[in-house]
Design an enzyme around this catalytic site. Sequence first.
Site, PDB file in Angstrom:
ATOM      1  CB  THR A  75     102.860 -23.909  20.529  1.00 37.74           C
ATOM      2  OG1 THR A  75     102.266 -25.142  20.883  1.00 37.74           O
ATOM      3  CG2 THR A  75     102.467 -22.932  21.518  1.00 37.74           C
ATOM      4  CG  ASN A 154      93.610 -31.597  19.411  1.00 32.21           C
ATOM      5  OD1 ASN A 154      93.128 -30.524  18.704  1.00 32.21           O
ATOM      6  ND2 ASN A 154      93.872 -31.614  20.554  1.00 32.21           N
ATOM      7  CB  THR A 243     121.781 -20.557  16.008  1.00 31.39           C
ATOM      8  OG1 THR A 243     122.221 -19.175  16.323  1.00 31.39           O
ATOM      9  CG2 THR A 243     122.482 -21.342  15.285  1.00 31.39           C
ATOM     10  CB  CYS A 329      97.944 -29.765  25.070  1.00 33.01           C
ATOM     11  SG  CYS A 329      98.378 -30.820  23.616  1.00 33.01           S
TER      12      CYS A 329
END
Length: 405
Positions: A75, A154, A243, A329
């Site tokens: 996403t 999907n 990070t 989803c």
Amino acid sequence: MLKLPIYMDNNSTTRTDPRVVDAMIPFFTEKFGNAASRNHPFGWEADEAVGEARKQIGNLIGSGPSEIIFTSGATEAINLALKGVAQMYKKKGNHIITQVTEHKATLDTCKRLEKDGFQVTYLPVDKFGQVSAEQIREALTDKTILVSIMAANNEIGSLQPIKAIGKLCKEKGILFHTDAVQAVGKIPINVDEMGIDLLSMSGHKMYGPKGIGALYVRKKDPRVRLDPQIDGGGHERGMRSGTLPVPLIVGLGEAADICYREMAEESKKTYRLREKLRKGIMSQLPESYINGHPDERLPGNANISFAYVEGEGLMMGIKDVAVSSGSACTSASLEPSYVLRALGVGDELAHSSIRFGIGRFNTEEEVDYVIDLVVREVNRLREMSPLYEMAQEGIDLKSIEWSGH
């Protein structure tokens, strides 16, 4: 010995391969350095592991290691690709082309870009859920800067003609992004052969961990530039600060490497099990229909509609088998799937569709069990359906005038 429940929802997520977990574990405890710490062995070790993962992913999609940008998932990768290109190239044009059956990550990002003044063309699909390069050619304007078409759907598993679309975009000098979440690791994808400039992928759809994805960003012919969406320390060639989650990256790299080595064999096995399931169910149940393209589809996906049966009711009846109706989803809504609607599937059939996703860890024995269970449950539910009874008697249900509305 058959173990219940059985997992057949591999299009919504996959189990992390134990080999991937083994590769990740040391990076939580012993090798815990920050890949951006350039002045001690802990940092070097982490940086080296990240570099290795970039290579492994590059091998799988035919890219260079430095063209891989790590994200929190697909996403985010799709958001970065679409918004990043739109904002970076807006002096050149403000027109984007996509299609109506894309994942919500693409559609909702396009909706956001429309609010920001971009023009988006949403191409319709045919009854198999496919678009053609010709449709894209006709939709192009002198303001088009980006085409975004998914490699594989999907919900229905249909594949798109990515190579033909890539070739067209190259001819016209327009950037081409593909959401390849469902395709990477299942079918061969090569960014150069297919003319892909940006490609989004996710760890958890290919037996890697959740929370990690990647965006391939082409470095030459053309060099793609993106406006970053997350600002900070300038990580990932300045495109995505933060990070790096080294254990997850190592996991994604290992998952990609396993797919690279085993994909050819695995997709044969998955395809064989899917066909066994599909034929086993459909040969015993009249008025069952496959959604999507009969051949040009993901090896493990079977999306089947059962007339005169409510999908939710059927899912309750086969609750020992994890499957989905519509897309995981967006399953918070009771609307029939927008993907099936776009193929022209009527609401009743759309409501009766079940997506079976066969994957790496499914067995022959599980498939046999699921065939028997589904056939039994569909027959049971149909026996309770007055509509099915009328249809059996040859009454044309479309001709009936229902009163009371």
